[in-house]
Scaffold this motif. Structure first.
Motif, PDB file in Angstrom:
ATOM      1  N   ALA A   1      -9.411 -12.549   2.624  1.00  0.00           N
ATOM      2  CA  ALA A   1     -10.694 -13.183   2.929  1.00  0.00           C
ATOM      3  C   ALA A   1     -11.511 -12.385   3.932  1.00  0.00           C
ATOM      4  N   SER A   2     -10.828 -11.640   4.819  1.00  0.00           N
ATOM      5  CA  SER A   2     -11.532 -10.955   5.898  1.00  0.00           C
ATOM      6  C   SER A   2     -10.771  -9.707   6.298  1.00  0.00           C
ATOM      7  N   PRO A   3     -11.471  -8.647   6.744  1.00  0.00           N
ATOM      8  CA  PRO A   3     -10.761  -7.457   7.230  1.00  0.00           C
ATOM      9  C   PRO A   3      -9.941  -7.742   8.489  1.00  0.00           C
ATOM     10  N   SER A   4     -10.287  -8.788   9.219  1.00  0.00           N
ATOM     11  CA  SER A   4      -9.516  -9.127  10.421  1.00  0.00           C
ATOM     12  C   SER A   4      -8.132  -9.648  10.078  1.00  0.00           C
ATOM     13  N   GLU A   5      -7.870  -9.946   8.791  1.00  0.00           N
ATOM     14  CA  GLU A   5      -6.545 -10.381   8.358  1.00  0.00           C
ATOM     15  C   GLU A   5      -5.650  -9.209   7.950  1.00  0.00           C
ATOM     16  N   ILE A   6      -6.163  -7.981   8.069  1.00  0.00           N
ATOM     17  CA  ILE A   6      -5.420  -6.778   7.688  1.00  0.00           C
ATOM     18  C   ILE A   6      -4.968  -6.059   8.951  1.00  0.00           C
ATOM     19  N   ILE A   7      -3.659  -6.023   9.157  1.00  0.00           N
ATOM     20  CA  ILE A   7      -3.073  -5.361  10.315  1.00  0.00           C
ATOM     21  C   ILE A   7      -2.410  -4.071   9.843  1.00  0.00           C
ATOM     22  N   PHE A   8      -2.766  -2.949  10.460  1.00  0.00           N
ATOM     23  CA  PHE A   8      -2.101  -1.683  10.142  1.00  0.00           C
ATOM     24  C   PHE A   8      -0.789  -1.588  10.915  1.00  0.00           C
ATOM     25  N   THR A   9       0.274  -1.253  10.200  1.00  0.00           N
ATOM     26  CA  THR A   9       1.599  -1.057  10.791  1.00  0.00           C
ATOM     27  C   THR A   9       2.153   0.274  10.319  1.00  0.00           C
ATOM     28  N   ARG A  10       3.409   0.559  10.679  1.00  0.00           N
ATOM     29  CA  ARG A  10       4.044   1.798  10.210  1.00  0.00           C
ATOM     30  C   ARG A  10       4.675   1.640   8.834  1.00  0.00           C
ATOM     31  N   GLY A  11       4.763   0.421   8.332  1.00  0.00           N
ATOM     32  CA  GLY A  11       5.366   0.191   7.026  1.00  0.00           C
ATOM     33  C   GLY A  11       5.716  -1.269   6.852  1.00  0.00           C
ATOM     34  N   THR A  12       6.292  -1.584   5.697  1.00  0.00           N
ATOM     35  CA  THR A  12       6.714  -2.951   5.412  1.00  0.00           C
ATOM     36  C   THR A  12       7.683  -3.454   6.467  1.00  0.00           C
ATOM     37  N   THR A  13       8.605  -2.597   6.875  1.00  0.00           N
ATOM     38  CA  THR A  13       9.628  -3.000   7.840  1.00  0.00           C
ATOM     39  C   THR A  13       9.004  -3.452   9.151  1.00  0.00           C
ATOM     40  N   GLU A  14       8.072  -2.654   9.690  1.00  0.00           N
ATOM     41  CA  GLU A  14       7.438  -3.067  10.941  1.00  0.00           C
ATOM     42  C   GLU A  14       6.605  -4.327  10.742  1.00  0.00           C
ATOM     43  N   ALA A  15       5.968  -4.453   9.588  1.00  0.00           N
ATOM     44  CA  ALA A  15       5.168  -5.646   9.329  1.00  0.00           C
ATOM     45  C   ALA A  15       6.020  -6.910   9.377  1.00  0.00           C
ATOM     46  N   ILE A  16       7.202  -6.860   8.766  1.00  0.00           N
ATOM     47  CA  ILE A  16       8.095  -8.018   8.779  1.00  0.00           C
ATOM     48  C   ILE A  16       8.646  -8.256  10.175  1.00  0.00           C
ATOM     49  N   ASN A  17       8.976  -7.172  10.887  1.00  0.00           N
ATOM     50  CA  ASN A  17       9.427  -7.318  12.268  1.00  0.00           C
ATOM     51  C   ASN A  17       8.360  -7.965  13.140  1.00  0.00           C
ATOM     52  N   LEU A  18       7.103  -7.624  12.883  1.00  0.00           N
ATOM     53  CA  LEU A  18       6.006  -8.228  13.633  1.00  0.00           C
ATOM     54  C   LEU A  18       5.997  -9.740  13.452  1.00  0.00           C
TER      55      LEU A  18
END
Length: 404
Positions: free
Chosen positions: A81-98
């Motif tokens: 819905a919005s670019p503010s909902e897109i978080i850049f991470t180092r990969g899927t693993t870091e995204a899930i850890n977040l």
């Protein structure tokens, strides 16, 4: 699809391994990178290399524009819905850890439960086990049937008043099973429970719209879909991201810092501490443009045809065991041949120029449930051909013959 034209975009496919043309069938681990993406990386370093945000000089502003344009490109690609909902991470693993860290610290307490599936990648298991060290939470696990499909009746029975989150892979990296995540999300929401989807294996093969799925969180990596390594995406509904504390602290993610206290920036920057890989994010946008120029639906149809063709040939081999036989699966084939260790198979295929993956594929609980230690995994991408499938089958027959 003009496969030969596509293959020309991937120079690595022209190299040889052990004196034979490379047949790269390890795409579920990492896809190869087209020339346009590599050129984009070089161009950024040579022309627009400057740290993003806050800089007033031209290079910094241009780099910032490219970085934020990449965020909007990802938003468009997955239907956020919005670019503010897109978080850049180092990969899927870091995204899930977040999510495990920030969502877990904010919303999970002693006695709460998280539902996972037996086919989850370690990246969607270990972070929750780490959370167990801080919170006495319980992990509940959805089993599979003999075809490698989730048992949805058991899934629904696992919910109770202490369930706080569901974590599920949209596509299994071992079985290739495409899980009914829309249905699973709908049921979880009927119980008041949010859902985190691991989309690492889905994003290169399926058209994903996070709003249509109604996913609360969705994680994936650039290097699975022809982009650079070291870039990942966490999509999160704004209502959850707003309520979650920062994952890491430092520059970029703050509004104001004083020794008496710190206030944090707005989304998405609250979760992006430090200098981002602005070169990689811009290159990732180029990879998404490349995929769209060919058409994800055409890519998936080509890959699925190769999977069906190859599977039919493999089934003729005596002692062949294929794991994951759901009619709803992506372009992955995991297998064993009786009497041949998967490592031996992988090494001998490599000597014949065929690159496959061997081992437990970071899915040891799934291997335990299957009663095996590991498999050989073949996975297809847009640039693979039927001739390569035939060469793989010929190499497979040759290896099998060595042990008989």
């Amino acid at each position: 699809m003009d496969i030969e034209k596509i293959r020309d975009d991937f120079p690595i496919l022209k190299r040889e391994v052990s004196g034979r043309p490379l047949i790269y069938l390890d795409n579920a681990a990492t896809s190869q990178t087209p020339r346009c993406v590599v050129n984009h990386i070089a161009d950024t370093y040579y022309r627009v290399n400057a740290n993003v945000h806050r800089g007033v000089h031209t290079l910094s502003q241009e780099a910032t524009d490219a970085h934020e344009a990449a965020r909007r490109r990802v938003q468009q690609f997955i239907g956020a819905a919005s670019p503010s909902e897109i978080i850049f991470t180092r990969g899927t693993t870091e995204a899930i850890n977040l999510v495990a860290s920030s969502f877990g610290d904010e919303f999970l307490h002693d006695g709460d439960e998280v539902i996972l599936t037996v086919m989850e990648h370690h990246a969607d298991i270990v972070p929750w086990q780490l959370l167990q060290r801080r919170r006495k939470i319980k992990l509940r696990v959805v089993p599979i049937n003999e075809r490698g499909e989730l048992q949805l009746d058991v899934y629904k029975q696992l919910f109770n008043e202490r369930t706080r989150l569901v974590g599920v892979a949209q596509v299994s990296n071992v079985l290739g099973t495409i899980n009914p995540v829309r249905e699973m999300i709908a049921y979880a929401h009927s119980q008041g429970v949010p859902v985190l989807v691991d989309g690492a294996q889905a994003i290169p093969h399926l058209r994903v719209n996070v709003q249509d799925l109604d996913a609360d969180f969705y994680a994936f990596s650039a290097h699975k879909i022809y982009g650079p390594t070291g870039i990942g995406i966490l999509y999160g509904k704004e209502k959850w991201l707003d309520a979650m504390p920062p994952y890491q602290g430092g520059g970029e993610m703050i509004a104001h810092v004083d020794f008496s206290g710190t206030t944090f920036g707005e989304l998405p920057f609250k979760f992006e501490a430090g200098t981002p890989d602005y070169v990689g994010t811009a290159a990732f946008a180029s990879a998404l443009d490349y995929v769209d120029s060919i058409g994800l639906e055409a890519i998936a149809a080509h890959e699925n045809e190769l999977m069906r063709y190859t599977t039919a040939q493999m089934e003729q081999i005596e002692g062949m065991r294929i794991f994951g036989t759901s009619p709803h699966k992506s372009s992955v084939i995991s297998f064993l041949v009786d009497g041949i260790h998967h490592y031996d198979m992988g090494m001998l295929l490599d000597k014949l120029g065929v690159a496959v993956r061997t081992g437990h594929h970071c899915a040891q609980p799934l291997m335990t449930s299957l009663g095996i230690e590991g498999t050989v995994r073949v996975s297809f991408a847009m640039y693979n051909t039927r001739a390569e499938a035939d060469a793989f089958i010929a190499a497979l027959h040759r290896v099998v013959k060595m042990f008989r």
